[in-house]
Design a protein around this motif. Structure first.
Motif, PDB file in Angstrom:
ATOM      1  N   MET A 199       0.840  -1.299   0.132  1.00 29.49           N
ATOM      2  CA  MET A 199       0.033   0.000  -0.027  1.00 29.49           C
ATOM      3  C   MET A 199       1.117   1.276  -0.039  1.00 29.49           C
ATOM      4  SD  MET A 199      -2.574   1.248   2.950  1.00 29.49           S
ATOM      5  CE  MET A 199      -3.058  -0.601   3.083  1.00 29.49           C
ATOM      6  N   TYR A 200       0.495   2.092  -0.579  1.00 27.31           N
ATOM      7  CA  TYR A 200       1.150   3.491  -0.901  1.00 27.31           C
ATOM      8  C   TYR A 200       0.469   4.967  -0.535  1.00 27.31           C
ATOM      9  CZ  TYR A 200       4.853   0.649  -3.178  1.00 27.31           C
ATOM     10  OH  TYR A 200       5.637  -0.271  -3.610  1.00 27.31           O
ATOM     11  N   CYS A 201       0.931   5.707   0.125  1.00 29.27           N
ATOM     12  CA  CYS A 201       0.139   7.050   0.620  1.00 29.27           C
ATOM     13  C   CYS A 201      -0.158   7.622  -0.909  1.00 29.27           C
ATOM     14  CB  CYS A 201       1.110   7.881   1.411  1.00 29.27           C
ATOM     15  SG  CYS A 201       0.298   9.510   1.651  1.00 29.27           S
ATOM     16  N   LYS A 202      -1.575   8.166  -0.988  1.00 31.36           N
ATOM     17  CA  LYS A 202      -1.948   8.778  -2.045  1.00 31.36           C
ATOM     18  C   LYS A 202      -1.717  10.173  -2.235  1.00 31.36           C
ATOM     19  CE  LYS A 202      -4.420   5.074  -3.325  1.00 31.36           C
ATOM     20  NZ  LYS A 202      -3.918   4.352  -4.503  1.00 31.36           N
ATOM     21  N   ASN A 203      -1.183  10.553  -1.238  1.00 29.79           N
ATOM     22  CA  ASN A 203      -0.638  12.061  -1.255  1.00 29.79           C
ATOM     23  C   ASN A 203       0.899  12.399  -1.339  1.00 29.79           C
ATOM     24  OD1 ASN A 203      -1.096  14.921  -0.551  1.00 29.79           O
ATOM     25  ND2 ASN A 203      -0.024  14.474   1.302  1.00 29.79           N
ATOM     26  N   CYS A 204       1.619  11.292  -0.655  1.00 29.49           N
ATOM     27  CA  CYS A 204       3.389  11.648  -1.036  1.00 29.49           C
ATOM     28  C   CYS A 204       3.882  10.386  -1.849  1.00 29.49           C
ATOM     29  CB  CYS A 204       3.774  11.981   0.110  1.00 29.49           C
ATOM     30  SG  CYS A 204       3.901  10.694   1.468  1.00 29.49           S
ATOM     31  N   GLY A 205       3.123   9.171  -1.609  1.00 30.82           N
ATOM     32  CA  GLY A 205       3.593   8.094  -2.418  1.00 30.82           C
ATOM     33  C   GLY A 205       4.541   7.152  -1.531  1.00 30.82           C
TER      34      GLY A 205
ATOM     35  N   GLU B 245       1.404  -2.374   6.619  1.00 32.81           N
ATOM     36  CA  GLU B 245      -0.226  -3.037   6.910  1.00 32.81           C
ATOM     37  C   GLU B 245      -0.587  -2.631   8.038  1.00 32.81           C
ATOM     38  OE1 GLU B 245      -3.187  -5.033   5.350  1.00 32.81           O
ATOM     39  OE2 GLU B 245      -1.037  -4.732   4.321  1.00 32.81           O
ATOM     40  N   GLY B 246      -1.945  -2.126   8.186  1.00 37.84           N
ATOM     41  CA  GLY B 246      -2.641  -1.622   9.136  1.00 37.84           C
ATOM     42  C   GLY B 246      -2.361  -0.281   9.625  1.00 37.84           C
ATOM     43  N   THR B 247      -1.504   0.492   8.970  1.00 39.20           N
ATOM     44  CA  THR B 247      -1.146   1.965   9.264  1.00 39.20           C
ATOM     45  C   THR B 247      -2.460   2.740   8.832  1.00 39.20           C
ATOM     46  OG1 THR B 247       0.988   1.537   8.761  1.00 39.20           O
ATOM     47  CG2 THR B 247       0.233   3.911   8.725  1.00 39.20           C
ATOM     48  N   ARG B 248      -2.416   3.773   9.837  1.00 40.87           N
ATOM     49  CA  ARG B 248      -3.847   4.586   9.678  1.00 40.87           C
ATOM     50  C   ARG B 248      -3.419   5.895   9.171  1.00 40.87           C
ATOM     51  NH1 ARG B 248      -7.137   4.613  15.078  1.00 40.87           N
ATOM     52  NH2 ARG B 248      -8.419   5.923  13.700  1.00 40.87           N
ATOM     53  N   PHE B 249      -2.059   6.074   9.268  1.00 41.82           N
ATOM     54  CA  PHE B 249      -1.762   7.560   8.742  1.00 41.82           C
ATOM     55  C   PHE B 249      -0.379   7.403   8.144  1.00 41.82           C
ATOM     56  CE2 PHE B 249      -4.624   8.566  12.330  1.00 41.82           C
ATOM     57  CZ  PHE B 249      -5.358   9.564  11.827  1.00 41.82           C
TER      58      PHE B 249
ATOM     59  N   GLN C 207      -0.919  11.950   6.015  1.00 39.14           N
ATOM     60  CA  GLN C 207      -2.490  11.900   5.322  1.00 39.14           C
ATOM     61  C   GLN C 207      -2.904  10.679   5.648  1.00 39.14           C
ATOM     62  OE1 GLN C 207      -3.733  13.774   3.092  1.00 39.14           O
ATOM     63  NE2 GLN C 207      -5.394  12.590   3.105  1.00 39.14           N
ATOM     64  N   SER C 208      -4.222  10.483   6.040  1.00 36.85           N
ATOM     65  CA  SER C 208      -5.058   9.510   6.524  1.00 36.85           C
ATOM     66  C   SER C 208      -5.351   8.595   5.407  1.00 36.85           C
ATOM     67  CB  SER C 208      -6.363   9.939   6.971  1.00 36.85           C
ATOM     68  OG  SER C 208      -7.438   8.960   7.081  1.00 36.85           O
ATOM     69  N   VAL C 209      -4.765   7.264   5.696  1.00 36.20           N
ATOM     70  CA  VAL C 209      -5.197   6.191   4.695  1.00 36.20           C
ATOM     71  C   VAL C 209      -6.528   6.014   4.343  1.00 36.20           C
ATOM     72  CG1 VAL C 209      -4.773   3.745   4.354  1.00 36.20           C
ATOM     73  CG2 VAL C 209      -3.072   4.830   5.660  1.00 36.20           C
ATOM     74  N   ARG C 210      -7.503   6.318   5.455  1.00 36.41           N
ATOM     75  CA  ARG C 210      -8.987   6.049   4.939  1.00 36.41           C
ATOM     76  C   ARG C 210      -9.439   7.147   3.769  1.00 36.41           C
ATOM     77  NH1 ARG C 210     -13.078   5.830  10.019  1.00 36.41           N
ATOM     78  NH2 ARG C 210     -11.650   3.848  10.030  1.00 36.41           N
TER      79      ARG C 210
END
Length: 266
Positions: free
Chosen positions: A1-7, A12-16, A22-25
């Motif tokens: 999984m990658y951050c949609k904001n900074c990449g 796994e299980g990270t919320r921020f 940036q919030s993963v949700r």
């Protein structure tokens, strides 16, 4: 999984995101929104494509109808022009003064060649009787009027230049006959004028008739036959002269011409 904001790659299980916070949700929500937007755009594109296709087909139908309409108009115009041309041609033929085509003039019992009533004036071979009367078709003859006198003549004869008092000068290329129609001022008794013509011709009179205002006479000199029919009106003499060789094969035809023309020269 990658951050949609900074990449940044996320655990796994990270919320921020541990880099930008940036919030993963929120990233997931943004991803779903983007997908829905893309789906809506695809639907809109399909609808637009379908609408453009329908408009194109409708335009083609309109163009086809327009071309068909133009074709019908052109056909109507062409037909109208053809009808107009045919009408003009028919009208012209109906108004034509001459009756073309060679016709056979009916033979009269009073024709010059077969006249049984010979002149009663034995000294000058002149008589004063009534004009022959025929009821005949006009086929093969043309007509002209001079000073109120109607003259018919064979339509097949060739026209030549006129001289002097002549109004018409014709020749027959087949049999060699000649015919002229003339007009001149002249007075006197028709029988006297007929005698003068016979004396000037110097031949043998085979036929002569005279009335109150007309005369007709046939004179033969050697092998040439001369015939004149004259009508006098108000001091004007209108006459036609017809001459031909008695040896020609068309001599009988010429006697028929003379008989018919005499009956209609009045």
């Amino acid at each position: 999984m990658y951050c949609k904001n900074c990449g940044r790659q996320l655990k796994e299980g990270t919320r921020f995101c541990d880099r930008c916070g940036q919030s993963v949700r929120k990233n997931n929500q943004n991803s779903q929104t983007t997908k829905r937007k893309e789906i809506e755009e695809l639907k809109a594109e399909r609808l637009n494509r379908k609408r453009r296709l329908q408009e194109k087909e409708a335009k083609q139908v309109r163009n086809k109808k327009r071309r068909k309409s133009k074709g019908s108009v052109m056909i109507f115009i062409i037909v109208a022009l053809l009808i107009a041309i045919v009408s003009v041609i028919i009208g012209y033929n109906m108004m034509a003064p001459n009756d073309n085509g060679l016709g056979t003039a009916p033979t009269s019992t009073n024709s010059p060649a077969s006249a049984t009533n010979m002149p009663t004036d034995t000294a000058n071979n002149v008589s004063s009787t009534s004009s022959p009367s025929n009821s005949a078709s006009k086929n093969g003859y043309s007509k002209m009027t001079i000073s109120g006198v109607t003259c018919v003549y064979p339509s097949t004869f060739n026209s030549n230049p006129t001289t002097g008092n002549q109004k018409l000068n014709l020749t027959d290329a087949l049999g060699g006959a000649t015919m002229t129609v003339s007009q001149e001022g002249k007075s006197g008794a028709p029988s006297d004028l007929m005698r003068d013509y016979a004396r000037q011709t110097g031949g043998e009179v085979s036929y002569s008739r005279a009335g109150d205002d007309w005369y007709a006479v046939t004179v033969t000199t050697d092998d040439t036959v001369y015939h004149r029919k004259c009508v006098l009106k108000n001091g004007i003499a209108v006459y036609y002269d017809f001459s031909y060789s008695s040896m020609t094969s068309t001599a009988q035809k010429y006697t028929e011409y003379i008989d018919y023309m005499d009956s209609n020269f009045k």
